[in-house]
Write a protein that holds these residues in place. Structure first.
Motif, PDB file in Angstrom:
ATOM      1  N   UNK A  12       2.183  -3.471 -10.313  1.00 50.25           N
ATOM      2  CA  UNK A  12       3.109  -4.509  -9.821  1.00 50.25           C
ATOM      3  C   UNK A  12       2.526  -5.361  -8.700  1.00 50.25           C
ATOM      4  N   UNK A  13       1.702  -4.763  -7.838  1.00 51.53           N
ATOM      5  CA  UNK A  13       1.058  -5.548  -6.769  1.00 51.53           C
ATOM      6  C   UNK A  13       0.099  -6.558  -7.387  1.00 51.53           C
ATOM      7  N   UNK A  71      -2.906   2.961   1.231  1.00 51.17           N
ATOM      8  CA  UNK A  71      -4.091   3.098   0.374  1.00 51.17           C
ATOM      9  C   UNK A  71      -3.930   2.471  -1.004  1.00 51.17           C
ATOM     10  N   UNK A  72      -2.729   2.440  -1.554  1.00 45.91           N
ATOM     11  CA  UNK A  72      -2.553   1.850  -2.882  1.00 45.91           C
ATOM     12  C   UNK A  72      -2.625   0.323  -2.791  1.00 45.91           C
ATOM     13  N   UNK A  73      -2.225  -0.242  -1.664  1.00 44.33           N
ATOM     14  CA  UNK A  73      -2.383  -1.684  -1.455  1.00 44.33           C
ATOM     15  C   UNK A  73      -3.864  -2.030  -1.310  1.00 44.33           C
ATOM     16  N   UNK A  74      -4.604  -1.164  -0.629  1.00 44.32           N
ATOM     17  CA  UNK A  74      -6.034  -1.406  -0.498  1.00 44.32           C
ATOM     18  C   UNK A  74      -6.715  -1.315  -1.860  1.00 44.32           C
ATOM     19  N   UNK A  75      -6.281  -0.366  -2.686  1.00 52.77           N
ATOM     20  CA  UNK A  75      -6.822  -0.274  -4.041  1.00 52.77           C
ATOM     21  C   UNK A  75      -6.560  -1.564  -4.813  1.00 52.77           C
ATOM     22  N   UNK A 110      -1.596  -7.983   4.488  1.00 50.13           N
ATOM     23  CA  UNK A 110      -0.810  -9.131   4.046  1.00 50.13           C
ATOM     24  C   UNK A 110       0.082  -8.777   2.864  1.00 50.13           C
ATOM     25  N   UNK A 111      -0.496  -8.095   1.890  1.00 49.54           N
ATOM     26  CA  UNK A 111       0.251  -7.750   0.679  1.00 49.54           C
ATOM     27  C   UNK A 111       1.395  -6.799   0.989  1.00 49.54           C
ATOM     28  N   UNK A 117       6.712  -5.342   0.143  1.00 49.36           N
ATOM     29  CA  UNK A 117       6.873  -3.977   0.634  1.00 49.36           C
ATOM     30  C   UNK A 117       7.212  -3.017  -0.506  1.00 49.36           C
ATOM     31  N   UNK A 118       6.980  -1.723  -0.295  1.00 48.02           N
ATOM     32  CA  UNK A 118       7.228  -0.741  -1.361  1.00 48.02           C
ATOM     33  C   UNK A 118       8.632  -0.792  -1.927  1.00 48.02           C
ATOM     34  N   UNK A 119       9.617  -1.085  -1.082  1.00 47.35           N
ATOM     35  CA  UNK A 119      10.998  -1.136  -1.569  1.00 47.35           C
ATOM     36  C   UNK A 119      11.179  -2.200  -2.640  1.00 47.35           C
ATOM     37  N   UNK A 120      10.405  -3.284  -2.530  1.00 44.08           N
ATOM     38  CA  UNK A 120      10.507  -4.358  -3.519  1.00 44.08           C
ATOM     39  C   UNK A 120       9.839  -3.984  -4.834  1.00 44.08           C
ATOM     40  N   UNK A 121       8.874  -3.076  -4.782  1.00 45.95           N
ATOM     41  CA  UNK A 121       8.102  -2.714  -5.967  1.00 45.95           C
ATOM     42  C   UNK A 121       8.594  -1.438  -6.642  1.00 45.95           C
TER      43      UNK A 121
END
Length: 375
Positions: free
Chosen positions: A163-164, A219-223, A266-267, A272-276
């Motif tokens: 989703x990101x 870490x998942x955003x960095x991925x 930034x992402x 934010x996780x709540x949105x995803x």
């Protein structure tokens, strides 16, 4: 496709002159010292320092700041329980002792392959007693979902990845979906905080600064930003599972870490996780069985405790023995183009607005640190 190697992540000299860089470094050290010496300790300021360019700069500073980021008191640490008062033969014994202590005191936790990479990193930065305390806090909170009897929660966290990517680059998302590559290529990234896949110890501890200062899902955003950074390589790849999985699982060692850290922040602010969460839940039924991938099983010679320790120790010794001096990065034009889509968000952690949001988000959960996402 070869890219110019960027400045080491722990160096604050990216793109600026040495004199200016030294001045910034001294100023940052002074700000960290000031945050540590006020009463109460200014944890929010320490988080900003850990997130901002260059991170916490040195292992000496990390020894003081990492416990504060995890809310671990250092003045009441217990003595080594039941351990003989003798000189250790090597660090491997300390590594095993830390793991056994943490798991022995927390019977709800289950060891997973890759856990050694995280423990070794703390052991090489901190002394054994402090490393034990921080690893225990990390294991019962940030890493808690990885230490369940099953991989269900770990797979759920991986489901935030697509989703990101879809929000920033639908073309890459659709290509990966068509290739049916899934997200297992990022498993070892996530559960070792990239410690298993990065060869330079400076980059590992720089990422730990960042992750310790932020929300546990960072870490998942960095991925995601790593995949987005490699968009040209992904889209040039054969659109089949084996090809795309092989490409993505071989993480480049010359990534522009400071840029990626800023983009990940930034992402997180933008999405934010709540949105995803809803999309992440929907991804669950679409995942290819993890057992079909060889790299899912990290039980290998490289993952034996002694091998992991020797590898990390060699990296740290090589770093300490390297000649001092900063490398000047020479960015290629394609690097800027890769982040055109990210840049339109108009956010930058370095300027402070997003950093403040990240710090405030982190401080919301730090006092209770109840991070087990799914009971």
């Amino acid at each position: 496709m070869k890219r110019s190697r960027s400045v080491g992540a722990s160096s604050p000299l990216n793109g600026i002159g040495k004199q200016d860089g030294d001045s910034r470094r001294k100023r940052k050290v002074a700000e960290i010292s000031q945050a540590l010496n006020v009463t109460p300790v200014d944890v929010a300021a320490l988080r900003r320092m850990a997130i901002s360019e260059g991170g916490l700069l040195t292992d000496e500073i990390r020894c003081k700041v990492w416990p504060r980021l995890l809310n671990v008191p250092t003045d009441t640490l217990p003595e080594k329980p039941g351990m003989p008062d003798k000189q250790r033969e090597d660090l491997q014994e300390e590594l095993i002792d830390i793991i056994l202590r943490v798991l022995g005191r927390n019977t709800q936790l289950h060891y997973y392959q890759g856990y050694h990479d995280i423990v070794v990193t703390f052991l090489l930065v901190l002394d054994e007693r402090l490393a034990t305390a921080l690893v225990e806090k990390l294991s019962t909170h940030h890493l808690r979902d990885f230490m369940d009897p099953t991989m269900d929660n770990t797979k759920h966290i991986l489901n935030y990845l697509m989703p990101i990517i879809e929000r920033i680059n639908p073309e890459v998302h659709d290509f990966m979906q068509q290739a049916e590559v899934g997200t297992i290529f990022a498993l070892s990234w996530l559960i070792t905080w990239f410690g298993h896949v990065l060869s330079d110890f400076r980059h590992v501890v720089r990422l730990y600064d960042f992750f310790l200062a932020c929300h546990p899902l960072m870490p998942i955003y960095f991925a995601a930003v790593i995949v987005l950074y490699r968009e040209d390589e992904v889209l040039d790849c054969e659109c089949d599972m084996a090809s795309v999985h092989h490409l993505l699982s071989q993480i480049p060692q010359d990534l522009p870490y400071e840029t990626l850290i800023s983009r990940a922040g930034d992402l997180f602010v933008q999405f934010p996780p709540s949105e995803l969460a809803r999309e992440a839940a929907q991804q669950y039924s679409q995942q290819t069985a993890a057992s079909t991938f060889k790299d899912f099983d990290l039980v290998s010679e490289q993952q034996r405790p002694d091998s992991v320790l020797r590898r990390r120790l060699r990296e740290k010794q090589a770093l300490e023995g390297a000649a001092a001096g900063a490398m000047v990065a020479t960015a290629q034009p394609t690097v800027a183009r890769r982040f055109v889509r990210l840049a339109v968000m108009g956010l930058t952690v370095a300027l402070g607005a997003a950093a403040l949001t990240l710090v405030n988000t982190a401080l919301e959960w730090v006092p209770k640190l109840d991070l087990h996402l799914f009971p």
